[in-house]
Design a protein around this motif. Structure first.
Motif, short mmCIF file in Angstrom:
data_model
loop_
_atom_site.label_atom_id
_atom_site.label_comp_id
_atom_site.label_asym_id
_atom_site.label_seq_id
_atom_site.Cartn_x
_atom_site.Cartn_y
_atom_site.Cartn_z
N ASP A 183 0.85 -1.19 0.00
CA ASP A 183 0.00 0.00 0.00
C ASP A 183 0.89 1.24 0.00
N HIS A 351 7.51 1.32 5.94
CA HIS A 351 7.44 -0.12 6.19
C HIS A 351 8.75 -0.76 5.76
N TYR A 376 6.16 -7.70 4.33
CA TYR A 376 4.85 -7.05 4.39
C TYR A 376 3.82 -7.94 3.70
N GLU A 415 1.75 -7.40 9.45
CA GLU A 415 0.48 -8.03 9.07
C GLU A 415 0.69 -9.24 8.17
N ASN A 472 -1.85 -3.96 14.58
CA ASN A 472 -2.54 -2.97 13.77
C ASN A 472 -4.03 -3.26 13.86
N TYR A 474 -7.98 -1.47 12.85
CA TYR A 474 -8.67 -0.34 12.23
C TYR A 474 -10.13 -0.30 12.65
N TYR A 478 -11.93 0.02 8.87
CA TYR A 478 -12.19 -1.22 8.13
C TYR A 478 -13.06 -2.15 8.97
N GLU A 502 -0.73 0.43 14.59
CA GLU A 502 -1.53 1.19 13.60
C GLU A 502 -2.97 1.27 14.05
N ASN A 567 -3.23 7.73 -0.02
CA ASN A 567 -3.83 7.18 1.19
C ASN A 567 -4.01 8.38 2.11
N LYS A 569 -4.97 8.71 5.22
CA LYS A 569 -5.03 8.50 6.67
C LYS A 569 -4.08 9.44 7.43
C1 GCB Z 1 -2.34 -1.43 7.13
C2 GCB Z 1 -0.98 -1.47 6.57
C3 GCB Z 1 -0.56 -0.15 6.00
C4 GCB Z 1 -1.70 0.41 5.17
C5 GCB Z 1 -2.86 0.68 6.10
C6 GCB Z 1 -4.10 1.21 5.36
O1 GCB Z 1 -2.73 -2.22 7.91
O2 GCB Z 1 -0.03 -1.92 7.49
O3 GCB Z 1 0.57 -0.33 5.21
O4 GCB Z 1 -1.35 1.55 4.47
O5 GCB Z 1 -3.23 -0.50 6.72
O6 GCB Z 1 -4.21 2.40 5.19
O7 GCB Z 1 -4.93 0.40 4.97
#
Ligand code: GCB
Length: 594
Positions: A183, A351, A376, A415, A472, A474, A478, A502, A567, A569
């Motif tokens: 990613d 990463h 990764y 992950e 990690n 979310y 997610y 994360e 991205n 975030k």
């Molecule tokens: C994760 C990954 C990271 C991604 C992130 C995302 O779990 O470790 O590399 O960029 O999520 O934004 O989905």
């Protein structure tokens, strides 16, 4: 036959001159090769393979010129476009924005080598695969896009008219590290500095000068010479505390160093660095080194013997404001400066190993570092070459940064899905890292799972081999809505500290709405509010590094007008604007300091 063998043994092979990474290139005489390099974009690799797809003896590395008007040569570096080094190619040319393949780089230089010196060409990084040639001869190759490497060129370098040619290939491969799916943007090129390093014929090749594990006054390590005069007296000096410690190197040029010193310890509040010199009869290197201890005890992380909470944030090596790969001291200062403003004492450099300026500046600014290799998602766990590649990248990361007090955690994976093969692979990496550096903590962003609707369980078998658990999650992005975090309870099979490595969610800076609407700053803010409330209740939590400091480019994020291949975030946009969630986290990190 015997004669042939003898000739073979006597003719020095250019590649056999390679020696491992030269530690601390800052402390040596160097000549920068940064700047504009002539480049040829070669999607079919016809500068390397002939039309039968066999490696050609007359590839672009010969830098050939027509000798007569009838000569057929179908390339010319000198009239080709240039690219700046250091720098990724993607953000330097619109045509190369999405390009994945080979680009040839050429730099011409003169170099008057002094007698009794050796010369090396050093690359901070080349993403991903580099074939390196000097004056038409191959001097080496390197795999891995984020770690430094050097090749000796003493015998090949001439006073004038040298040409250094590098074939850089960033094609993704299933068996590579990282593999096909990530990613982040696959920025290609000579992404970090390139320089010549001059050393005496026998020189201090490498050293480790750090506190012994568990001690706050015992300095323990080693020094290694390379060259002919391997038996020497070496003196390690720390003038500020009156240390002048002399040891003798053995026949391999190796000596252990062990002494007590009354040192002011390095910490985020007081990032004390000492001038250290390592003197041999034939060479002398200077460094600035901080001394601190890092350990775990039960679920605590102890810095200099005292429990610490890691107030962190993840960072990609994405240049602030201008985009593309970050590579300079200024980039590092901006990124780490933002982390400081957030109230961080810790960063997770995701990463892959970041450029050395990040680590050096973290050392100066007092920011603890988690550094990792790009193992990764779905690496080929059963492939011996993939393992060797990962071990090599891990070794190069440790070789470069082992004397930096800021670095407290090496992480081996992010992950990665559970399997026996994965565990075997990662255990191998962990023991390799521990054999190279017994002092730092080992971690990884592990797997975790729900045992019921409201309970997250950390029991990934990898946890047994780590010092610090990384997870990690979310929740709210997610995984359900932000409020889901309110009901969550976290459990762990291990009596070890957890860093929530994360969490977060996307927001486009300036996009406002109600907290329930995805992509708004309010939604991201709400995720952070609910997350923080949840995190406060985890008894074994000893650190957090939410995802992520700034927006970063990703090919997996095409949504028009929102993502546009970013991205989102980031707590800060790619233009440097702080989103609402930044202030929520900043407030928590302030509270944690009182
Ligand atoms: C994760 C990954 C990271 C991604 C992130 C995302 O779990 O470790 O590399 O960029 O999520 O934004 O989905």
């Amino acid at each position: 036959m015997k004669l042939l063998l003898l000739i073979f043994l006597l003719v020095p092979s250019v590649q056999a001159q390679q020696i491992g990474l030269i530690a601390n290139t800052d402390g040596r005489k160097t000549v920068s090769l940064n700047g504009q390099w002539q480049t040829i974009v070669d999607p079919y690799e016809s500068g390397y393979y002939n039309y039968r797809y066999q490696p050609s003896d007359n590839g672009y590395f010969k830098n050939a010129k027509p000798k007569s008007k009838t000569d057929l040569i179908e390339y010319d570096f000198d009239s080709s476009a240039t690219l700046n080094v250091p720098g990724d190619w993607n953000t330097q040319s619109d045509q190369l924005f999405f390009y994945e393949g080979t680009v040839w780089y050429k730099k011409s230089f003169d170099y008057q080598r002094k007698p009794d010196t050796r010369v090396f060409v050093y690359f901070g990084a080349a993403n991903y695969f580099a074939d390196v040639y000097l004056n038409g001869e191959k001097i080496g190759q390197h795999e891995g896009g984020f770690t430094p490497f050097n090749f000796e060129i003493t015998k090949l370098v001439r006073d004038t008219g040298n040409f250094l040619v590098v074939k850089v290939d960033n094609k993704r491969r299933l068996d590579a590290v990282p593999t096909l799916m990530t990613d982040w943007w696959n920025y290609g090129g000579l992404t970090r500095e390139v320089k010549l390093i001059e050393t005496p014929s026998t020189f201090v090749h490498d050293y480790l000068i750090q506190l012994q594990k568990g001690s706050r006054q015992r300095v323990s390590g080693w020094v290694k010479l390379a060259g002919q005069k391997l038996n020497q007296r070496i003196t390690v000096r720390i003038p500020e505390v009156g240390i002048n410690k002399t040891v003798n190197t053995d026949a391999r040029g190796f000596a252990e160093v062990d002494f007590n010193a009354d040192l002011k310890l390095w910490s985020p509040e007081s990032p004390k660095l000492y001038d250290v010199t390592i003197e041999a009869a034939t060479d002398q290197v200077r460094d600035q080194i901080g001394f601190r201890s890092i350990e775990t005890k039960g679920t605590d992380i102890l810095l200099n013997g005292r429990p610490i909470f890691l107030r962190g944030v993840c960072i990609h090596e994405e240049a602030p404001l201008r985009g593309g790969r970050a590579y300079s001291r200024e980039d590092a200062r901006t990124l780490l400066g933002w982390a400081k403003e957030l109230g961080a004492n810790f960063v997770r450099l995701a990463h892959y190993p970041h450029n050395e300026f990040m680590i050096r500046e973290a050392d100066r600014m007092g920011i603890l570092v988690w550094s990792e290799i790009p193992v990764y998602w779905t690496i080929q766990w059963e492939n011996a070459a993939t393992l060797e590649n990962a071990r090599n990248q891990l070794g190069e990361m440790i070789a470069r940064d082992k004397n930096r007090a800021a670095v407290v955690i090496w992480s081996v994976a992010n992950e990665t899905p559970l399997s026996d093969a994965r565990l075997t692979f990662l255990k191998n990496l962990i023991s390799h890292a521990r054999s190279l550096d017994a002092t730092r903590l080992m971690s990884a962003a592990m797997e975790r799972h729900y045992i019921n609707d409201t309970t997250q369980m950390i029991d990934d078998p990898l946890g047994e081999y780590l010092d610090v658990l990384g997870c990690n999650e979310y929740v709210g992005w997610y995984d359900g809505l932000p409020e889901k975090a309110d009901r969550l309870e976290w459990r762990s099979k291990y009596q070890k500290p957890l860093v929530m490595s994360e969490f977060g969610g996307d927001a486009l800076f300036g996009h406002h709405g109600d907290a329930g609407a995805r992509w708004t700053e309010e939604h991201q803010e709400s995720i952070y509010q609910h997350q923080i409330a949840m995190l406060k209740k985890i008894p074994f939590l000893r650190g957090t590094s939410p995802w992520i400091l700034t927006d970063f480019r990703s090919p997996r994020r095409p949504l028009p007008n929102i993502q546009d291949y970013w991205n989102r975030k980031g707590l800060i946009s790619n233009r440097g604007e702080k989103k609402k969630a930044f202030y929520v986290l900043q407030q928590w990190y302030r509270d944690l300091q009182h």
